[in-house]
Design an enzyme around this catalytic site. Structure first.
Site, short mmCIF file in Angstrom:
data_model
loop_
_atom_site.label_atom_id
_atom_site.label_comp_id
_atom_site.label_asym_id
_atom_site.label_seq_id
_atom_site.Cartn_x
_atom_site.Cartn_y
_atom_site.Cartn_z
N PRO A 129 -9.70 -48.51 -15.58
CA PRO A 129 -9.79 -47.74 -16.83
C PRO A 129 -8.68 -46.71 -17.05
O PRO A 129 -8.92 -45.50 -17.09
CB PRO A 129 -11.16 -47.07 -16.72
N CYS A 130 -7.46 -47.19 -17.24
CA CYS A 130 -6.34 -46.28 -17.48
C CYS A 130 -6.50 -45.51 -18.78
O CYS A 130 -5.89 -44.45 -18.95
CB CYS A 130 -5.02 -47.04 -17.43
N HIS A 131 -7.36 -45.99 -19.68
CA HIS A 131 -7.60 -45.25 -20.93
C HIS A 131 -8.31 -43.92 -20.67
O HIS A 131 -8.30 -43.03 -21.52
CB HIS A 131 -8.41 -46.10 -21.92
#
Length: 167
Positions: A129-131
């Site tokens: 989950p780089c967001h």
């Protein structure tokens, strides 16, 4: 041996590719591609993984799933990238952390820029989950799939309104 599938979601087309070890990539910016099924190198394990990943990703987008349980194959990343990706998988749904927070977990705050580069190379966004990574000052920061999609993902998870300059 790999298998890839492109399919429609409420947010546009997505392409998932998997090896027999797990999902190797998720492309969220596939709007310009025609739907495809790659079959030249298919194997049953990769096909099964792609289908499970597709179902879980659609449930996530619909707001009915918060975690993913299919295998991910990040073997194409460097050791540092894999360390960063592993660190951010520990960030729970509905939470955000800064690049500096990640850097402190992978070697020290001086690695914040390198963390950003590793996140930009993330082959499986949403699952890794780089967001959920934002700037230290509470602003959005960057996102390899574009800031409109980052806003949408953070809004889905209920964190967008908490950020500074999120709009």
């Amino acid at each position: 041996m790999t298998h890839a599938s492109t399919f429609e979601t409420p947010w546009g087309q997505v392409t998932i590719t998997a090896s027999e070890k797990g999902v190797t990539s998720i492309e969220l910016s596939s709007q310009d591609r025609a739907a495809r099924q790659q079959s030249a190198e298919d194997n049953d394990q990769a096909v099964s993984i792609v289908e499970e990943a597709r179902a879980q990703l659609l449930a996530y987008i619909a707001g009915t799933r918060r975690e993913f349980s299919f295998p991910v194959d990040c073997s194409a990343g460097t050791p540092f990238q894999r360390k960063v990706w592993k660190a951010i998988t520990r960030i729970p749904y509905g939470r955000v952390r800064s690049y500096q927070w990640v850097a402190m977990r992978v070697g020290g705050k001086q690695y914040a820029r390198a963390v950003g580069m590793a996140l930009g190379a993330n082959p499986v966004p949403i699952v890794v989950p780089c967001h959920r990574i934002i700037s230290h000052d509470g602003s959005l920061g960057g996102f390899s799939c574009g800031l409109p999609l980052k806003r949408r993902l953070l809004s889905l998870e209920g964190t967008l309104a908490q950020l500074r300059n999120a709009q």
